[in-house]
Design an enzyme around this catalytic site. Structure first.
Site, short mmCIF file in Angstrom:
data_model
loop_
_atom_site.label_atom_id
_atom_site.label_comp_id
_atom_site.label_asym_id
_atom_site.label_seq_id
_atom_site.Cartn_x
_atom_site.Cartn_y
_atom_site.Cartn_z
N GLU A 62 0.81 -1.21 0.00
CA GLU A 62 0.00 0.00 0.00
C GLU A 62 0.84 1.27 0.00
OE1 GLU A 62 -3.69 2.07 2.52
OE2 GLU A 62 -3.03 0.04 3.00
N LYS B 16 -8.66 -1.43 1.19
CA LYS B 16 -9.69 -1.92 2.12
C LYS B 16 -10.44 -3.03 1.42
CE LYS B 16 -9.24 -0.16 6.04
NZ LYS B 16 -8.88 -1.09 7.12
#
Length: 487
Positions: A293, A309
């Site tokens: 990420e 997410k």
């Protein structure tokens, strides 16, 4: 390493660069420099034309900054002085050509907001640990080329180009020699009696957690109570896994990158001391990360963040389930909205956008839903203001961010330390004061300190969450992490 006090103005330095042999791999440069102080490795082990294009290795910073996680200001005193060291970036080379690099821990949030102290903080990881690096080995994987780049700082005037040449020769010699690292042994192990309670886990192999399974399910239930009461929309809850340190953190990182290649992997040797009184032992502390990420990137004042997410194991059926999951899409949207709000505080309003929602990305052990939020920094804002506005990342706290952090502090027994913080490089400002930056969210991350290796794992809880499924998701994310510690 001497501390050099920056002056208000300086001449703009012109770095020197030399192209290196095309056979040199980033991991070879990392191993060659791993015996030098505070080696840092930004490792795009998973190749991607935009996400994994560059890798960097640096070591032996001229200044090292370590700020304790005691709630006192960390970002301003640690990063603001970099603004006085200005350099003209070399065109057509990778964007990081020297500057600040290191780790900003999750607990930096306590220096930005009024938050409770964690009940246990046995490892005392600093809120900020960064060096100022004058020489960098930079790789462009798209071109298959690499360079050694030297700014010559902290020398100034006529001494600056001479130091740049000397340091360029130094790093080339280290790369040719391939520094042989001595055997690394675990540091003095902190006794378990001085640590938070630890419980056996389904993983076995000596892996313990700061939660029992039942305790984690109760904590998720408690989060759900907060959500139903309207205290928050989402809260990220984690458990800290713990393994006895087997020694040799460099070998541990190489195993991690082989098992979990990621576009935002990284390693930092933080040394063995902490400013303001902390601890010192033979092993020091190191962070090893296989993060998928990106946290924040800044290039020419354009900002990008890529929140993750939604997670499933690999598989076609699992991918279809993830893309169709209302719960995971709801999580993703909440964090996108939070980041849009964060960026709106430092970016021009009309520039903030979300050009990608719910993109599917696959990694070695799991697949994720990933979105992209972008903006353009206002003229009066720089990277320090941007970091102060966005740390810790919303994808690892929840929404609203401050309330989510408060709930996390009451439910998680131990400090997160580096986990859920950020690993970042920040370039020297150019003549116009613009600074490039790139950073990762420290998930899929191991922290080695005081005879132990921490491997925390967690996930976002929303009202649709099932406690047992949330617990199982943490173990999906642990796959590969523990194997890197105990091969």
């Amino acid at each position: 390493m001497a501390t050099v006090e920056p002056t208000a103005t300086r001449d703009i330095a012109t770095p020197l660069a030399v192209e290196l042999d095309r056979s040199l791999r980033p991991e070879d440069a990392f191993v060659a420099l791993a015996g030098e102080p505070h080696v840092v490795f930004f490792d795009s082990a998973m190749r991607h034309e935009t996400l994994g294009r560059f890798s960097y290795v640096a070591a032996d910073p001229w200044e090292w900054i370590s700020a304790p996680a005691d709630g006192s200001p960390a970002l301003e005193p640690g990063l603001r002085p970099l603004a006085s060291w200005r350099a003209a970036p070399l065109a057509d080379l990778p964007p990081w050509q020297g500057g600040a690099a290191g780790v900003i821990g999750y607990e930096v949030g306590r220096s930005l907001e009024r938050l409770p102290r964690p009940r246990w903080d046995e490892f005392e990881h600093p809120a900020l640990a960064m060096g100022y690096y004058d020489v960098v080995v930079a790789f462009d994987h798209q071109q298959g080329r690499s360079w050694a780049i030297s700014s010559g700082f902290p020398a100034t005037g006529q001494d600056q180009p001479r130091r740049a040449e000397t340091r360029l020769a130094w790093v080339q010699e280290r790369l040719r020699r391939g520094v042989a690292r001595g055997a690394s042994t675990p540091g003095v192990r902190l006794d378990s009696s001085a640590m938070a309670p630890a419980f056996a886990t389904p993983y076995g192999r000596g892996v313990t957690s700061n939660f029992t399974r039942e305790g984690y399910l109760r904590a998720v239930d408690r989060v759900l109570e907060h959500l139903r009461a309207g205290d928050a929309f989402q809260v990220n809850l984690s458990q800290r896994l713990l393994v006895e340190d087997p020694g040799d953190p460099v070998a541990m990182y190489l195993r991690l990158r082989n098992r979990n290649p990621a576009p935002f992997g990284g390693y930092l040797d933080g040394g063995g001391w902490l400013d303001g009184g902390g601890w010192l032992d033979g092993g020091g502390w190191q962070v090893a990360s296989a993060s998928p990420e990106r946290f924040i990137r800044v290039l020419d004042r354009s900002v990008e963040t890529r929140p993750i997410k939604g997670t499933r194991p690999l598989g076609v059926a699992e991918a279809s389930e993830l893309l169709a999951s209302e719960k995971d899409r709801a999580e993703n949207v909440m964090i996108v909205d939070l980041l849009r709000n964060d960026l709106s505080r430092v970016c021009s309003d009309e520039s903030v956008a979300a050009p990608v929602l719910f993109g599917l990305e696959r990694y070695a052990h799991v697949q994720h839903l990933v979105s992209v939020v972008t903006g353009r920094l206002r003229d009066e804002c720089g990277v320090v203001e941007l970091l102060a506005t966005t740390l810790p990342g919303g994808s690892v706290t929840g929404a609203p961010k401050v309330r989510a952090q408060q709930i996390i502090a009451t439910l998680e027994p131990t400090a997160r330390g580096a986990y859920c913080g950020a690993m970042a490089w920040i370039g020297f400002p150019d003549a116009a004061g613009r600074q490039a930056m790139d950073s990762s969210v420290l998930i899929r991350t191991l922290t080695r300190a005081r005879g132990w290796v921490q491997a925390p794992v967690g996930g976002g809880v929303v009202v649709q969450s099932d406690p047992a499924a949330e617990y199982d998701e943490t173990w999906h994310k642990a796959a590969g992490l523990i194997d890197a510690v105990s091969p």
